[in-house]
Design an enzyme around this catalytic site. Structure first.
Site, short mmCIF file in Angstrom:
data_model
loop_
_atom_site.label_atom_id
_atom_site.label_comp_id
_atom_site.label_asym_id
_atom_site.label_seq_id
_atom_site.Cartn_x
_atom_site.Cartn_y
_atom_site.Cartn_z
N PHE A 25 0.61 -8.24 6.83
CA PHE A 25 1.52 -7.14 6.11
C PHE A 25 0.68 -6.93 5.04
O PHE A 25 0.44 -7.69 4.48
CB PHE A 25 2.81 -6.95 6.43
CG PHE A 25 3.44 -5.41 5.46
CD1 PHE A 25 3.59 -4.47 6.23
CD2 PHE A 25 3.31 -5.35 4.14
CE1 PHE A 25 4.34 -4.16 6.07
CE2 PHE A 25 3.93 -4.27 3.33
CZ PHE A 25 4.49 -3.10 4.64
N GLU B 92 -6.39 8.72 5.47
CA GLU B 92 -5.52 7.49 5.95
C GLU B 92 -5.75 6.47 5.22
O GLU B 92 -6.57 6.02 5.34
CB GLU B 92 -4.97 7.72 7.34
CG GLU B 92 -3.46 8.05 7.50
CD GLU B 92 -2.04 7.58 7.34
OE1 GLU B 92 -2.43 6.89 6.19
OE2 GLU B 92 -1.41 7.72 7.85
N ASP B 93 -4.72 6.18 4.60
CA ASP B 93 -4.16 4.37 3.71
C ASP B 93 -5.12 3.47 5.13
O ASP B 93 -5.39 2.58 5.17
CB ASP B 93 -3.16 3.79 3.33
CG ASP B 93 -2.18 4.09 4.11
OD1 ASP B 93 -2.19 5.03 5.16
OD2 ASP B 93 -1.57 3.88 3.63
N ARG C 46 2.06 -0.19 -4.73
CA ARG C 46 0.83 0.77 -4.51
C ARG C 46 -0.33 0.12 -6.06
O ARG C 46 -1.61 1.10 -5.89
CB ARG C 46 1.36 2.15 -4.88
CG ARG C 46 2.39 2.04 -3.75
CD ARG C 46 2.84 3.59 -3.50
NE ARG C 46 3.84 4.05 -2.68
CZ ARG C 46 3.60 4.57 -1.25
NH1 ARG C 46 2.55 4.06 -0.78
NH2 ARG C 46 5.13 4.18 -1.09
N ASP D 10 -2.59 1.25 12.25
CA ASP D 10 -2.00 1.27 12.37
C ASP D 10 -1.34 1.52 14.16
O ASP D 10 -1.86 0.79 15.30
CB ASP D 10 0.00 0.63 11.62
CG ASP D 10 0.44 -0.51 12.31
OD1 ASP D 10 0.13 -1.64 12.53
OD2 ASP D 10 1.52 -0.63 11.90
#
Ligand code: IMP
Ligand code: MG
Length: 174
Positions: free
Chosen positions: A150, A97-98, A163, A101
């Protein structure tokens, strides 16, 4: 609304850490092979860089998910938008996963691959934002732990932008 991006983690720092994760995974799975599940789109850049640094045999496949939620409140439900092409039964799965959260995505997926009879399921996230966790998920490999901001770049987007940045940056709204 205009926004600016301030660098938080450089390309060099990311590359160095990805090499360390690759070394660790190669050591942990010595004599075995791994099945990397890359969660689109955010984890694509990270997963490719990581895969290149793993020395045990690697199979890679891709999945797309989205979280359901009304407004800003996550319901914890995860929808599969694109499933894997390959089966995971009997494989050592590592979900890549990036960012973790709330934890809902990884929590859901680890249960899913266990149900599909993977031999083992581990999780690897490039970034961890622990302040925002809603479900406690044991992430085995973490690149960097970051504060609640963020972030974009290295696969992560804001409104489908940024991205392609080779670094991780914080979005600041003017
Ligand atoms: P969760 O752990 O289920 O809440 O979901 C994590 C997902 O939310 C990630 O895969 C990203 O797509 C998205 N996300 C969370 N924080 C950020 C961020 O700071 N920047 C960009 N996307 C984020
Ligand atoms: Mg994602």
């Amino acid at each position: 609304m205009a926004e600016t991006v301030k660098e938080m983690l450089s390309e060099e720092e990311l590359t160095k850490r990805i090499q360390e994760l690759g070394d660790q995974i190669s050591k942990d799975y010595e004599g075995e092979s791994v099945f990397l599940v890359c969660i689109l789109k955010g984890a694509a850049f990270f997963a490719c860089e990581l895969a290149k640094r793993i020395t045990v045999p690697v199979t890679i496949d891709f999945m797309a998910t989205s979280s359901y939620g009304s407004g800003t409140v996550s319901t914890g439900e995860v929808q599969i938008k694109k499933d894997l092409d390959l089966g995971v039964e009997g494989r050592h799965v590592i979900i890549v996963e990036d960012i973790i959260d709330s934890g809902n995505t990884l929590n859901y997926l680890s249960g899913l691959f266990k149900d599909r009879k993977a031999k083992s399921v581990r999780m690897c996230a490039m970034l961890d934002k622990p302040d925002r966790r809603e479900v406690d998920v044991p992430v085995d490999y973490i690149g960097f732990t970051i504060p609640d901001a963020f972030v974009v770049g290295y696969g992560l987007d804001y409104d489908q932008k940024y991205r392609n940045l080779p670094y991780i940056g914080v979005v600041e709204f003017d």
